[in-house]
Design a protein around this motif. Structure first.
Motif, mmCIF file in Angstrom:
data_model
loop_
_atom_site.group_PDB
_atom_site.id
_atom_site.type_symbol
_atom_site.label_atom_id
_atom_site.label_comp_id
_atom_site.label_asym_id
_atom_site.label_seq_id
_atom_site.Cartn_x
_atom_site.Cartn_y
_atom_site.Cartn_z
ATOM 1 N N LEU A 194 26.977 6.840 -9.902
ATOM 2 C CA LEU A 194 27.476 5.710 -9.190
ATOM 3 C C LEU A 194 27.556 4.334 -10.440
ATOM 4 C CD1 LEU A 194 26.242 6.442 -5.898
ATOM 5 C CD2 LEU A 194 28.772 5.771 -6.517
ATOM 6 N N SER A 195 27.248 4.653 -11.715
ATOM 7 C CA SER A 195 27.326 3.675 -12.894
ATOM 8 C C SER A 195 26.308 2.499 -12.242
ATOM 9 C CB SER A 195 28.627 3.060 -12.911
ATOM 10 O OG SER A 195 29.615 4.269 -13.182
ATOM 11 N N MET A 201 29.324 -3.313 -6.916
ATOM 12 C CA MET A 201 28.060 -2.822 -7.007
ATOM 13 C C MET A 201 27.347 -2.570 -5.797
ATOM 14 S SD MET A 201 26.941 -4.812 -10.463
ATOM 15 C CE MET A 201 27.796 -4.725 -11.947
ATOM 16 N N ARG A 209 28.586 -2.116 -2.939
ATOM 17 C CA ARG A 209 29.176 -1.037 -2.243
ATOM 18 C C ARG A 209 28.764 0.065 -2.832
ATOM 19 N NH1 ARG A 209 32.741 -0.903 1.785
ATOM 20 N NH2 ARG A 209 32.624 -3.192 2.205
ATOM 21 N N ARG A 210 28.689 0.491 -4.090
ATOM 22 C CA ARG A 210 28.198 1.667 -4.739
ATOM 23 C C ARG A 210 27.077 1.844 -4.361
ATOM 24 N NH1 ARG A 210 29.652 0.750 -10.767
ATOM 25 N NH2 ARG A 210 30.158 -1.451 -10.071
ATOM 26 N N ILE A 235 26.825 3.726 -1.290
ATOM 27 C CA ILE A 235 26.898 4.972 -1.499
ATOM 28 C C ILE A 235 25.627 5.875 -1.760
ATOM 29 C CG2 ILE A 235 28.446 6.832 -2.518
ATOM 30 C CD1 ILE A 235 30.595 4.717 -2.488
ATOM 31 N N THR A 238 36.557 1.569 0.299
ATOM 32 C CA THR A 238 37.150 0.840 -0.590
ATOM 33 C C THR A 238 37.826 -0.617 -0.196
ATOM 34 O OG1 THR A 238 39.204 2.109 -0.426
ATOM 35 C CG2 THR A 238 37.768 3.063 -2.223
ATOM 36 N N LEU A 242 37.626 0.639 -9.742
ATOM 37 C CA LEU A 242 36.523 1.066 -8.687
ATOM 38 C C LEU A 242 37.009 2.175 -7.956
ATOM 39 C CD1 LEU A 242 33.486 1.005 -8.471
ATOM 40 C CD2 LEU A 242 33.549 -1.089 -7.401
ATOM 41 N N GLU A 283 37.439 5.418 -9.214
ATOM 42 C CA GLU A 283 36.152 5.736 -9.711
ATOM 43 C C GLU A 283 35.487 6.552 -8.388
ATOM 44 O OE1 GLU A 283 34.851 2.858 -13.006
ATOM 45 O OE2 GLU A 283 33.410 3.491 -11.610
ATOM 46 N N MET A 284 35.789 5.698 -7.256
ATOM 47 C CA MET A 284 35.192 6.310 -5.937
ATOM 48 C C MET A 284 35.596 7.570 -5.484
ATOM 49 S SD MET A 284 33.878 3.149 -3.339
ATOM 50 C CE MET A 284 33.005 2.186 -3.763
ATOM 51 N N LEU A 301 34.342 10.225 -7.526
ATOM 52 C CA LEU A 301 32.984 10.541 -7.091
ATOM 53 C C LEU A 301 33.210 11.476 -5.639
ATOM 54 C CD1 LEU A 301 30.144 9.947 -7.446
ATOM 55 C CD2 LEU A 301 30.649 8.493 -5.332
#
Ligand SMILES: Nc1ncnc2c1ncn2[C@@H]1O[C@H](COP(=O)(O)OP(=O)(O)OP(=O)(O)O)[C@@H](O)[C@H]1O
Ligand SMILES: [Mg+2]
Length: 310
Positions: free
Chosen positions: A123-124, A140, A142-143, A146, A163, A170, A173-174, A177
Motif C-alpha cells: 500500500l506504499s 494515505m 485511506r490506504r 485498507i 476511492t 491512487l 493503484e487501489m 491492489l
C-alpha cells in the motif's frame, strides 16, 4: 449456488426510527469474485455491509460467512472479514505500524511482522510506518484503512466507497491492489458511486435502490442485455426536424439539427442500419461523418434506478 462465501437470505433492517433501510435482501457472493454494489445515496449499501460485519443488527434474515452464521458464530464469521469503512476512523496519535499490528491482534491472530510489512509495502505506506496517523495525507489515511483491514488476512474484503476523494493515480493503484488481492483468492465486495469503477473492476454487479436489490448480473451480460448502441451521423446540411418519412425510426436530432442519432439494440443481429441509410438516401439527406457508440453502465444504472422510482 454451490461455492458462496457469503450468503444473505431474507435480510431486512428497520432502524429504531422506524425507517426501513433494507427489505428482504437475498444475495450470494461467490468465492473469489469482485462484486460491486451500486446504488444512490441512502440506498442501504452501508447498512448491508454493517450487518454482515456485526456493527448493525438485522431485523430479520440470515447471513452466513463461509458457513458461519454471523449471529450464532460471530467471532468465526467476523475473523474471515476485512472491512474498509466509508468513514475514516482512526486514532490520530497512533503510528501506522501499530495501527495495522493491533488490528491483527484484535482478531486473535498471532503477531506476524512479515505480513504487516508486506501489507504496508503493497500500500506504499512502508516509509510512513513510524508516522503518527495525524501526519498522513487523506489518501494515505485511506490506504491505512485498507492495511488495517488486511492485517488479519481476511477471506472476504468489504470496501465501502474505497476511492471517494482519492486522486486518479491512487485510484488506479487501489484498483491494481484489489485485483492482486483477488488473484490471491480474496473475495471483494465494493460499493461505489463511480460507475466506471464498477465497470472496470467488477465480475458481477448488484444494484440496490431504496433497500431492495433490484438486479444482480454478470457485468458483461448486463451490458450486453441492457446496452444500447447509437449511430450518430454528422449531417451535411442541418435539419429542422426529422422528416415524416423517417418518423417511425428511433431517430433524434441534436447539435442544432447538425447531428442525427439512431438508437438500436446492441444484442439484435438486425440493426436496421442498412434500411436507415437507404431511407436517408431516398430523402436526399447526406452526411459527412458517422460514429457508433455503446451505452455505458452509467446509462444502464440511471435508467434502472429511475424505473424503480416510478
Ligand atoms: N442509525 C440509523 N438510524 C436511522 N436511519 C438510518 C441509520 N443509519 C442509516 N439510516 C438510514 O438508512 C438508509 C440507508 O443508509 P445507508 O448508510 O445504508 O445508505 P448508503 O447506500 O450507504 O448511502 P451512501 O451512498 O450515501 O453511503 C438512509 O436513509 C439512512 O438515513
Ligand atoms: Mg454508505
Amino acid at each position: 449456488m454451490s461455492d458462496a462465501i457469503l450468503s444473505i437470505a431474507g435480510l431486512s433492517k428497520t432502524y429504531a426510527s422506524g425507517f426501513s433501510a433494507l427489505k428482504n435482501v437475498d444475495l450470494q457472493i461467490q468465492r473469489g469474485e469482485i462484486f460491486a454494489l451500486l446504488g444512490p445515496n441512502g440506498a442501504g449499501k452501508t447498512t448491508l455491509i454493517s450487518i454482515v460485519c456485526g456493527i448493525v443488527n438485522a431485523s430479520t434474515g440470515k447471513v452466513t460467512v463461509d458457513g458461519h452464521d454471523i449471529a450464532a458464530d460471530y467471532r468465526a464469521a467476523r475473523s474471515l472479514i476485512g472491512l474498509v469503512p466509508q468513514e475514516l476512523t482512526t486514532d490520530a496519535f497512533e503510528t501506522v505500524w501499530n495501527t495495522a499490528s493491533f488490528s491483527r491482534g484484535l482478531f486473535g491472530k498471532p503477531a506476524n511482522p512479515a505480513h504487516i510489512e508486506k501489507v504496508l509495502r503493497d500500500l506504499s505506506l512502508w516509509d510512513k510506518k513510524d508516522n503518527q496517523i495525524r501526519t498522513l495525507s487523506g489518501g494515505m489515511k485511506r490506504r491505512l484503512l485498507i492495511a488495517k483491514a488486511l492485517a488479519h488476512e481476511p477471506q472476504l474484503l468489504f470496501l465501502d466507497e474505497p476511492t471517494a476523494g482519492v486522486d486518479v493515480t491512487l485510484r488506479q493503484e487501489m484498483w491494481a491492489l484489489v485485483r492482486a488481492l483477488r488473484d490471491t483468492g480474496v473475495t471483494v465486495i465494493l460499493t461505489t458511486h463511480y460507475i466506471d469503477e464498477a465497470e472496470e473492476m467488477a465480475d458481477r454487479i448488484g444494484v440496490i435502490s431504496k433497500g431492495e436489490i433490484i438486479l444482480v448480473e454478470n457485468k458483461v451480460e448486463l451490458m450486453r442485455k441492457l446496452g444500447k448502441k447509437q449511430l450518430t451521423l454528422q449531417l451535411a446540411q442541418p435539419l429542422q426536424q426529422v422528416p415524416d418519412a423517417l418518423a417511425v425510426l428511433p431517430l433524434a436530432l441534436s447539435a442544432n439539427g447538425g447531428e442525427l442519432t439512431y438508437t438500436y439494440d446492441a444484442k439484435h443481429e438486425h440493426s436496421g442500419i442498412a434500411d436507415l441509410l437507404q431511407a436517408l438516401d431516398a430523402e436526399g439527406i447526406a452526411f459527412k461523418d458517422l460514429k457508433t457508440s455503446q451505452s455505458s453502465l452509467e446509462d444502464i444504472f440511471v435508467s434502472l434506478v429511475r424505473e424503480k422510482e416510478q
